[in-house]
Design a protein around this motif. Structure first.
Motif, PDB file in Angstrom:
ATOM      1  N   THR A  39     -11.298 -43.510 -13.660  1.00  0.00           N
ATOM      2  CA  THR A  39     -11.683 -42.223 -13.090  1.00  0.00           C
ATOM      3  C   THR A  39     -12.068 -41.170 -14.113  1.00  0.00           C
ATOM      4  O   THR A  39     -13.018 -40.418 -13.897  1.00  0.00           O
ATOM      5  CB  THR A  39     -10.528 -41.683 -12.213  1.00  0.00           C
ATOM      6  N   ASP A  40     -11.346 -41.074 -15.214  1.00  0.00           N
ATOM      7  CA  ASP A  40     -11.523 -40.000 -16.200  1.00  0.00           C
ATOM      8  C   ASP A  40     -12.717 -40.309 -17.102  1.00  0.00           C
ATOM      9  O   ASP A  40     -12.565 -40.789 -18.216  1.00  0.00           O
ATOM     10  CB  ASP A  40     -10.233 -39.836 -17.007  1.00  0.00           C
ATOM     11  N   SER A  41     -13.913 -40.003 -16.626  1.00  0.00           N
ATOM     12  CA  SER A  41     -15.138 -40.415 -17.326  1.00  0.00           C
ATOM     13  C   SER A  41     -15.346 -39.711 -18.659  1.00  0.00           C
ATOM     14  O   SER A  41     -16.005 -40.252 -19.542  1.00  0.00           O
ATOM     15  CB  SER A  41     -16.357 -40.213 -16.428  1.00  0.00           C
ATOM     16  N   ASN A  42     -14.789 -38.521 -18.851  1.00  0.00           N
ATOM     17  CA  ASN A  42     -14.970 -37.837 -20.139  1.00  0.00           C
ATOM     18  C   ASN A  42     -13.747 -37.995 -21.046  1.00  0.00           C
ATOM     19  O   ASN A  42     -13.691 -37.415 -22.123  1.00  0.00           O
ATOM     20  CB  ASN A  42     -15.301 -36.355 -19.937  1.00  0.00           C
ATOM     21  N   ASN A  43     -12.780 -38.793 -20.613  1.00  0.00           N
ATOM     22  CA  ASN A  43     -11.591 -39.136 -21.406  1.00  0.00           C
ATOM     23  C   ASN A  43     -10.823 -37.925 -21.919  1.00  0.00           C
ATOM     24  O   ASN A  43     -10.288 -37.943 -23.024  1.00  0.00           O
ATOM     25  CB  ASN A  43     -11.972 -40.052 -22.576  1.00  0.00           C
ATOM     26  N   ASP A  44     -10.732 -36.874 -21.093  1.00  0.00           N
ATOM     27  CA  ASP A  44      -9.969 -35.694 -21.512  1.00  0.00           C
ATOM     28  C   ASP A  44      -8.527 -35.735 -21.006  1.00  0.00           C
ATOM     29  O   ASP A  44      -7.761 -34.800 -21.221  1.00  0.00           O
ATOM     30  CB  ASP A  44     -10.651 -34.400 -21.070  1.00  0.00           C
ATOM     31  N   GLY A  45      -8.144 -36.831 -20.329  1.00  0.00           N
ATOM     32  CA  GLY A  45      -6.789 -36.962 -19.829  1.00  0.00           C
ATOM     33  C   GLY A  45      -6.548 -36.256 -18.510  1.00  0.00           C
ATOM     34  O   GLY A  45      -5.418 -36.182 -18.044  1.00  0.00           O
ATOM     35  N   LEU A  46      -7.608 -35.734 -17.902  1.00  0.00           N
ATOM     36  CA  LEU A  46      -7.520 -35.021 -16.631  1.00  0.00           C
ATOM     37  C   LEU A  46      -8.599 -35.540 -15.691  1.00  0.00           C
ATOM     38  O   LEU A  46      -9.653 -35.993 -16.140  1.00  0.00           O
ATOM     39  CB  LEU A  46      -7.717 -33.520 -16.840  1.00  0.00           C
ATOM     40  N   ILE A  47      -8.341 -35.445 -14.401  1.00  0.00           N
ATOM     41  CA  ILE A  47      -9.334 -35.822 -13.396  1.00  0.00           C
ATOM     42  C   ILE A  47      -9.863 -34.537 -12.768  1.00  0.00           C
ATOM     43  O   ILE A  47      -9.117 -33.786 -12.153  1.00  0.00           O
ATOM     44  CB  ILE A  47      -8.737 -36.750 -12.325  1.00  0.00           C
ATOM     45  N   SER A  48     -11.150 -34.294 -12.951  1.00  0.00           N
ATOM     46  CA  SER A  48     -11.796 -33.121 -12.357  1.00  0.00           C
ATOM     47  C   SER A  48     -12.174 -33.434 -10.912  1.00  0.00           C
ATOM     48  O   SER A  48     -12.139 -34.590 -10.480  1.00  0.00           O
ATOM     49  CB  SER A  48     -13.054 -32.749 -13.147  1.00  0.00           C
ATOM     50  N   LEU A  49     -12.576 -32.403 -10.178  1.00  0.00           N
ATOM     51  CA  LEU A  49     -13.033 -32.616  -8.805  1.00  0.00           C
ATOM     52  C   LEU A  49     -14.228 -33.562  -8.791  1.00  0.00           C
ATOM     53  O   LEU A  49     -14.320 -34.449  -7.938  1.00  0.00           O
ATOM     54  CB  LEU A  49     -13.388 -31.283  -8.145  1.00  0.00           C
ATOM     55  N   GLN A  50     -15.135 -33.405  -9.738  1.00  0.00           N
ATOM     56  CA  GLN A  50     -16.305 -34.277  -9.802  1.00  0.00           C
ATOM     57  C   GLN A  50     -15.887 -35.730 -10.059  1.00  0.00           C
ATOM     58  O   GLN A  50     -16.399 -36.646  -9.422  1.00  0.00           O
ATOM     59  CB  GLN A  50     -17.265 -33.804 -10.889  1.00  0.00           C
ATOM     60  N   GLU A  51     -14.958 -35.953 -10.964  1.00  0.00           N
ATOM     61  CA  GLU A  51     -14.487 -37.313 -11.238  1.00  0.00           C
ATOM     62  C   GLU A  51     -13.752 -37.875 -10.023  1.00  0.00           C
ATOM     63  O   GLU A  51     -13.897 -39.065  -9.706  1.00  0.00           O
ATOM     64  CB  GLU A  51     -13.566 -37.314 -12.466  1.00  0.00           C
ATOM     65  N   PHE A  52     -12.995 -37.042  -9.330  1.00  0.00           N
ATOM     66  CA  PHE A  52     -12.302 -37.444  -8.105  1.00  0.00           C
ATOM     67  C   PHE A  52     -13.321 -37.879  -7.058  1.00  0.00           C
ATOM     68  O   PHE A  52     -13.177 -38.911  -6.411  1.00  0.00           O
ATOM     69  CB  PHE A  52     -11.467 -36.261  -7.609  1.00  0.00           C
ATOM     70  N   ARG A  53     -14.394 -37.097  -6.905  1.00  0.00           N
ATOM     71  CA  ARG A  53     -15.463 -37.414  -5.957  1.00  0.00           C
ATOM     72  C   ARG A  53     -16.112 -38.757  -6.319  1.00  0.00           C
ATOM     73  O   ARG A  53     -16.320 -39.602  -5.454  1.00  0.00           O
ATOM     74  CB  ARG A  53     -16.513 -36.313  -5.947  1.00  0.00           C
ATOM     75  N   HIS A  54     -16.413 -38.946  -7.597  1.00  0.00           N
ATOM     76  CA  HIS A  54     -17.033 -40.205  -8.018  1.00  0.00           C
ATOM     77  C   HIS A  54     -16.113 -41.391  -7.767  1.00  0.00           C
ATOM     78  O   HIS A  54     -16.567 -42.458  -7.375  1.00  0.00           O
ATOM     79  CB  HIS A  54     -17.447 -40.153  -9.484  1.00  0.00           C
ATOM     80  N   MET A  55     -14.819 -41.192  -7.986  1.00  0.00           N
ATOM     81  CA  MET A  55     -13.865 -42.269  -7.751  1.00  0.00           C
ATOM     82  C   MET A  55     -13.912 -42.705  -6.286  1.00  0.00           C
ATOM     83  O   MET A  55     -13.854 -43.888  -5.979  1.00  0.00           O
ATOM     84  CB  MET A  55     -12.456 -41.823  -8.115  1.00  0.00           C
ATOM     85  N   LEU A  56     -14.027 -41.740  -5.385  1.00  0.00           N
ATOM     86  CA  LEU A  56     -13.999 -42.057  -3.962  1.00  0.00           C
ATOM     87  C   LEU A  56     -15.343 -42.484  -3.390  1.00  0.00           C
ATOM     88  O   LEU A  56     -15.393 -43.298  -2.473  1.00  0.00           O
ATOM     89  CB  LEU A  56     -13.483 -40.843  -3.173  1.00  0.00           C
ATOM     90  N   TYR A  57     -16.446 -41.939  -3.909  1.00  0.00           N
ATOM     91  CA  TYR A  57     -17.737 -42.142  -3.257  1.00  0.00           C
ATOM     92  C   TYR A  57     -18.787 -42.855  -4.090  1.00  0.00           C
ATOM     93  O   TYR A  57     -19.786 -43.297  -3.550  1.00  0.00           O
ATOM     94  CB  TYR A  57     -18.312 -40.792  -2.795  1.00  0.00           C
TER      95      TYR A  57
END
Length: 168
Positions: free
Chosen positions: A109-127
């Motif tokens: 999920t964490d595409s930029n490897n910052d150790g956090l999941i952003s709303l955009q990364e959350f959206r990509h994970m689901l959709y």
């Protein structure tokens, strides 16, 4: 909800639509309000509003639900989901989650490897279709991503077999 009543009137709804470039006749707005107004108040509460928007534009309704889901995990409401927040939320839902599971979730999920999941990364994970394919590798009987077992190898082996048989 311009008057902070907690509900949206037909006039408020029509005004919001017009502000977003959507023009619907008064009679149609009133018909929609009546159709989705479950409690007969001639206004829409949040849930009724979400149902109406989802009917008009499924993508908008999907985004509203996605934001609600994101907020369930984002305990400190800073706009990001940390490992601790994921662990806390899953514990709260009664879902066991090991450190390895968290590592895998963040790897996917964490595409930029910052150790956090952003709303955009959350959206990509689901959709995102590619993320969905990655998530399918994580089932209980399918091994772990990156361990070289299960379905993770299947897509890589298939092209080799095809090219080997084509050259033979």
């Amino acid at each position: 909800d311009r008057d902070d009543s907690g509900t949206i009137s037909a006039t408020e709804f029509q005004s919001a639509l017009m502000n977003n470039g959507v023009y619907i006749e008064d009679s149609e707005v009133k018909r929609l309000i009546m159709e989705f107004d479950d409690d007969g108040s001639l206004t829409l509460d949040f849930e009724e509003f979400v149902s109406l928007i989802a009917q008009l534009d499924p993508k908008i309704g999907q985004d509203i639900e996605l934001n609600k889901g994101f907020k369930l995990f984002d305990k400190d409401q800073d706009g990001f989901i940390s490992r601790l927040e994921v662990k806390y939320a899953l514990d709260r839902f009664g879902i066991a989650c090991s450190s390895e599971d968290l590592d895998l979730l963040f790897k996917i999920t964490d595409s930029n490897n910052d150790g956090l999941i952003s709303l955009q990364e959350f959206r990509h994970m689901l959709y995102d279709p590619n993320k969905k394919a990655d998530r399918s590798l994580v089932g209980p009987d399918e091994g772990r991503l990156g361990e070289g077992e299960g379905q993770a190898d299947a897509p890589q082996q298939e092209p080799e077999k095809t090219s080997a048989s084509a050259t033979a």
